[in-house]
Design an enzyme around this catalytic site. Structure first.
Site, PDB file in Angstrom:
ATOM      1  N   HIS A 268      32.080  -0.510  -2.310  1.00  0.00           N
ATOM      2  CA  HIS A 268      32.485  -1.670  -3.115  1.00  0.00           C
ATOM      3  C   HIS A 268      32.078  -2.925  -2.330  1.00  0.00           C
ATOM      4  O   HIS A 268      30.902  -3.106  -2.026  1.00  0.00           O
ATOM      5  CB  HIS A 268      33.999  -1.538  -3.369  1.00  0.00           C
ATOM      6  CG  HIS A 268      34.567  -2.472  -4.397  1.00  0.00           C
ATOM      7  ND1 HIS A 268      33.809  -3.275  -5.204  1.00  0.00           N
ATOM      8  CD2 HIS A 268      35.867  -2.744  -4.746  1.00  0.00           C
ATOM      9  CE1 HIS A 268      34.602  -3.980  -6.005  1.00  0.00           C
ATOM     10  NE2 HIS A 268      35.857  -3.677  -5.732  1.00  0.00           N
ATOM     11  N   HIS A 307      24.628   0.594  -9.315  1.00  0.00           N
ATOM     12  CA  HIS A 307      25.866   0.000  -9.812  1.00  0.00           C
ATOM     13  C   HIS A 307      26.418   0.879 -10.909  1.00  0.00           C
ATOM     14  O   HIS A 307      25.652   1.456 -11.680  1.00  0.00           O
ATOM     15  CB  HIS A 307      25.596  -1.416 -10.354  1.00  0.00           C
ATOM     16  CG  HIS A 307      26.840  -2.230 -10.485  1.00  0.00           C
ATOM     17  ND1 HIS A 307      27.673  -2.140 -11.569  1.00  0.00           N
ATOM     18  CD2 HIS A 307      27.396  -3.126  -9.639  1.00  0.00           C
ATOM     19  CE1 HIS A 307      28.692  -2.963 -11.387  1.00  0.00           C
ATOM     20  NE2 HIS A 307      28.563  -3.567 -10.232  1.00  0.00           N
ATOM     21  N   ASP A 363      25.095  -7.275  -3.649  1.00  0.00           N
ATOM     22  CA  ASP A 363      25.240  -7.234  -2.193  1.00  0.00           C
ATOM     23  C   ASP A 363      23.913  -7.122  -1.457  1.00  0.00           C
ATOM     24  O   ASP A 363      23.889  -7.218  -0.227  1.00  0.00           O
ATOM     25  CB  ASP A 363      26.129  -6.041  -1.800  1.00  0.00           C
ATOM     26  CG  ASP A 363      27.561  -6.268  -2.237  1.00  0.00           C
ATOM     27  OD1 ASP A 363      28.045  -7.391  -2.042  1.00  0.00           O
ATOM     28  OD2 ASP A 363      28.175  -5.331  -2.782  1.00  0.00           O
TER      29      ASP A 363
HETATM   30  N1  CMC Z   1      21.028   5.173  -2.789  1.00  0.00           N
HETATM   31  C1  CMC Z   1      20.562   6.413  -3.069  1.00  0.00           C
HETATM   32  N2  CMC Z   1      20.972   7.151  -4.099  1.00  0.00           N
HETATM   33  C2  CMC Z   1      21.923   6.631  -4.881  1.00  0.00           C
HETATM   34  C3  CMC Z   1      22.465   5.349  -4.673  1.00  0.00           C
HETATM   35  C4  CMC Z   1      21.974   4.609  -3.579  1.00  0.00           C
HETATM   36  N3  CMC Z   1      22.436   3.390  -3.315  1.00  0.00           N
HETATM   37  N4  CMC Z   1      23.389   5.086  -5.630  1.00  0.00           N
HETATM   38  C5  CMC Z   1      23.432   6.161  -6.411  1.00  0.00           C
HETATM   39  N5  CMC Z   1      22.545   7.104  -5.960  1.00  0.00           N
HETATM   40  C6  CMC Z   1      22.241   8.390  -6.586  1.00  0.00           C
HETATM   41  C7  CMC Z   1      23.348   9.400  -6.307  1.00  0.00           C
HETATM   42  O1  CMC Z   1      23.077  10.134  -5.124  1.00  0.00           O
HETATM   43  C8  CMC Z   1      23.285  10.242  -7.546  1.00  0.00           C
HETATM   44  O2  CMC Z   1      22.160  11.082  -7.435  1.00  0.00           O
HETATM   45  P1  CMC Z   1      22.214  12.597  -8.031  1.00  0.00           P
HETATM   46  O3  CMC Z   1      22.372  12.403  -9.520  1.00  0.00           O
HETATM   47  O4  CMC Z   1      20.938  13.210  -7.616  1.00  0.00           O
HETATM   48  O5  CMC Z   1      23.432  13.239  -7.411  1.00  0.00           O
HETATM   49  C9  CMC Z   1      22.969   9.231  -8.660  1.00  0.00           C
HETATM   50  O6  CMC Z   1      22.249   8.178  -7.996  1.00  0.00           O
HETATM   51  C10 CMC Z   1      24.200   8.665  -9.339  1.00  0.00           C
HETATM   52  O7  CMC Z   1      25.053   8.154  -8.341  1.00  0.00           O
HETATM   53  P2  CMC Z   1      26.617   8.025  -8.499  1.00  0.00           P
HETATM   54  O8  CMC Z   1      27.222   7.879  -7.152  1.00  0.00           O
HETATM   55  O9  CMC Z   1      27.142   9.107  -9.390  1.00  0.00           O
HETATM   56  O10 CMC Z   1      26.721   6.677  -9.351  1.00  0.00           O
HETATM   57  P3  CMC Z   1      27.961   5.745  -9.424  1.00  0.00           P
HETATM   58  O11 CMC Z   1      27.806   4.959 -10.662  1.00  0.00           O
HETATM   59  O12 CMC Z   1      29.222   6.473  -9.226  1.00  0.00           O
HETATM   60  O13 CMC Z   1      27.736   4.844  -8.108  1.00  0.00           O
HETATM   61  C11 CMC Z   1      27.665   3.091  -6.585  1.00  0.00           C
HETATM   62  C12 CMC Z   1      27.707   3.471  -8.062  1.00  0.00           C
HETATM   63  C13 CMC Z   1      27.666   1.564  -6.496  1.00  0.00           C
HETATM   64  C14 CMC Z   1      28.932   3.615  -5.877  1.00  0.00           C
HETATM   65  C15 CMC Z   1      26.400   3.689  -5.928  1.00  0.00           C
HETATM   66  O14 CMC Z   1      25.255   3.267  -6.604  1.00  0.00           O
HETATM   67  C16 CMC Z   1      26.313   3.368  -4.434  1.00  0.00           C
HETATM   68  O15 CMC Z   1      26.905   4.054  -3.608  1.00  0.00           O
HETATM   69  N6  CMC Z   1      25.543   2.281  -4.056  1.00  0.00           N
HETATM   70  C17 CMC Z   1      25.457   1.870  -2.690  1.00  0.00           C
HETATM   71  C18 CMC Z   1      26.679   1.047  -2.322  1.00  0.00           C
HETATM   72  C19 CMC Z   1      26.627  -0.321  -2.939  1.00  0.00           C
HETATM   73  O16 CMC Z   1      25.622  -1.020  -2.882  1.00  0.00           O
HETATM   74  N7  CMC Z   1      27.785  -0.751  -3.485  1.00  0.00           N
HETATM   75  C20 CMC Z   1      27.925  -2.098  -4.057  1.00  0.00           C
HETATM   76  C21 CMC Z   1      28.171  -2.049  -5.526  1.00  0.00           C
HETATM   77  S1  CMC Z   1      27.979  -3.667  -6.292  1.00  0.00           S
HETATM   78  C22 CMC Z   1      29.251  -4.621  -5.624  1.00  0.00           C
HETATM   79  C23 CMC Z   1      30.569  -4.266  -6.155  1.00  0.00           C
HETATM   80  O17 CMC Z   1      30.803  -4.351  -7.363  1.00  0.00           O
HETATM   81  O18 CMC Z   1      31.430  -3.945  -5.332  1.00  0.00           O
END
Ligand code: CMC
Length: 429
Positions: A268, A307, A363
């Site tokens: 987050h 995201h 971010d």
């Molecule tokens: N790098 C590599 N792979 C990723 C990433 C990433 N940053 N984000 C998602 N994936 C992959 C993940 O491994 C999964 O792959 P697979 O389908 O093969 O298992 C797929 O994409 C879907 O990921 P998810 O975790 O199910 O998606 P989500 O919607 O739950 O995750 C997230 C959203 C923000 C937690 C995630 O994209 C992430 O961890 N990003 C990096 C951390 C980040 O930048 N966070 C800031 C978010 S914006 C500010 C805020 O609102 O706080």
């Protein structure tokens, strides 16, 4: 039968149910009537991470993840970031409309008046070790405010609520700046209400021996815009924490501390800090392809990418890139910017990221901006929490005014042991 309804057939019993559809949702409690037999509790929905559950109706922030749209109370963030001040936007988010000139003046005066911190809180900040993470200190100081303002527990009294809101908006900036000064081992700078909210924050952070500190106008303008972009983002994890704690009618300082604690996680709000550490670890443009390969193999994430809601692009990111250019004109270009640009260039052409709809988020570049302004990485999330406070308090007030809201209390699917007898310790294996 209404056209705006959903017909569900329970194949266990053969019975059909008509469930109304309103605002593109069904009411989860309408599922409860669906039972396999008379002992059955009734059907529930299962939604880890609440990815497809609307927990509230809201009039504050509109996000369209497909189109990349973000609006506060109907106003696009592009216009607000360009033309508004942080405090004006905070007023809009909290009270629902842009203030008149006199309303804005009263609001600015009131917030300015509350910017001072009680000596107890200053001393509390000083008791932490010099290298304590500023976010931990920030969270502790926020929750401690409830000890000074016990009347804040009267959450149903609107006059009292307004007073606490002014205090919260005012004091988060002072606490954030004091966390930094304590980290550095420098004396605190007290607030100066002749400056803007953002200008005063820069002064509390960076004034050294100057008698008349004046914030650099470009930095002040850029930080103002950046904070407007961070002001609210509907039902994210931090806001949800604020609402969950608020639903118990706890005082708002405790709820705010809980929201900030949720923001502290690297998935987050602490992603901005994680991005900078990632860029430093990569070091040079030459190392970018190897890093991308490791991410694709599942050895870590590309921080600042992806995201839950935005699946095309994060509209905040486009504006932040422009702000970054303005800042770098003044501070000089950070070599890590080239690493970030190369990461973005490669990732946006790579099937792994494209197929998963992973784009830079808010971010990805904000950390580089803060670093250029001489802010240490450990303070980045505090600089997210300060502007997000107006969103948290707006959502808290909306919750308390909403007759449909209740104590937040989700259900579970219990998969543990069935009933068993206590085993004396000598008989256990
Ligand atoms: N790098 C590599 N792979 C990723 C990433 C990433 N940053 N984000 C998602 N994936 C992959 C993940 O491994 C999964 O792959 P697979 O389908 O093969 O298992 C797929 O994409 C879907 O990921 P998810 O975790 O199910 O998606 P989500 O919607 O739950 O995750 C997230 C959203 C923000 C937690 C995630 O994209 C992430 O961890 N990003 C990096 C951390 C980040 O930048 N966070 C800031 C978010 S914006 C500010 C805020 O609102 O706080």
């Amino acid at each position: 039968m209404s056209k705006d309804s959903l017909t569900i057939t329970d194949n266990r019993t053969g019975k059909s149910y008509d469930v109304p559809i309103a605002f593109g949702t069904i009411n989860a409690m309408d599922l409860r009537q669906i039972r396999a037999n008379s002992d059955d509790f009734g059907l529930m929905s299962y939604d880890p991470g609440l990815a497809n559950t609307a927990a509230t109706k809201s009039t504050i922030t509109f996000v369209d993840g497909e189109q990349g749209i973000l609006r506060y109370r109907g106003y696009g963030i592009e216009q607000l970031a360009e033309r508004s001040s942080y405090l004006e936007t905070a007023y809009l988010i909290i009270f629902g409309c842009l203030p008149t000139r006199s309303e804005l003046q009263v609001w600015e005066t009131e917030v300015g008046r509350h910017a001072m911190l009680h000596l107890n809180i200053q001393r509390l900040i000083e008791t932490f070790r010099y290298n304590a993470h500023p976010m931990s200190v920030f969270i502790s100081a926020m929750s401690s405010l409830s000890t000074l303002y016990p009347e804040s527990r009267e959450v149903t009294d609107p006059t009292n609520r307004r007073l606490q809101v002014e205090r919260m908006i005012a004091k988060v900036a002072t606490i954030g700046a004091f966390c930094y000064r304590h980290n550095q081992g420098w004396p605190f700078n007290y607030p100066d209400d002749s400056l803007s909210y953002v200008g005063n924050f820069l002064r509390m952070m960076f004034r050294m021996t100057e008698t008349h500190y004046q914030p650099h106008p470009v930095l002040e303008h850029a930080l103002n815009a950046l904070w407007i972009l961070h002001a609210d983002h509907e039902q994210n994890a931090g806001t949800n924490a604020m609402r969950v704690i608020g639903s118990t009618h706890a005082d708002p300082y405790s709820a705010l501390a809980g929201a900030a604690a949720a923001l502290y996680g690297p998935l987050h709000g602490a992603a901005n800090e994680a991005v900078l550490r990632m860029l430093e670890q990569i070091g040079t443009v030459r190392n970018v392809p190897g890093f991308i390969d490791r991410v694709k193999k599942g050895e870590g994430r590309l921080m600042g990418f992806g995201h839950r809601v935005y699946k095309n692009y994060d509209p905040r990111c486009r504006i932040i890139k422009r702000i970054a250019d303005e800042i770098f004109e003044v501070t000089g270009r950070n070599p890590l910017l080239d690493v970030a640009l190369e990461l973005e260039r490669i990732a946006l052409q790579d099937d792994y990221f494209m197929s998963r709809k992973l784009y830079p988020n808010v971010d990805f570049y904000s950390g580089l901006i803060y670093r250029a302004m001489n802010v240490p990485a450990s303070l980045f999330t505090v600089l997210f929490a300060i502007p997000r406070t107006c969103g948290w308090v707006a959502q808290w007030m909306e919750l308390l005014n909403d007759p449909e809201q209740k104590l937040s209390r989700p259900r579970q699917i219990y998969l543990g042991e069935d009933c068993r007898d206590y085993v004396p310790i000598e008989d256990r294996r």
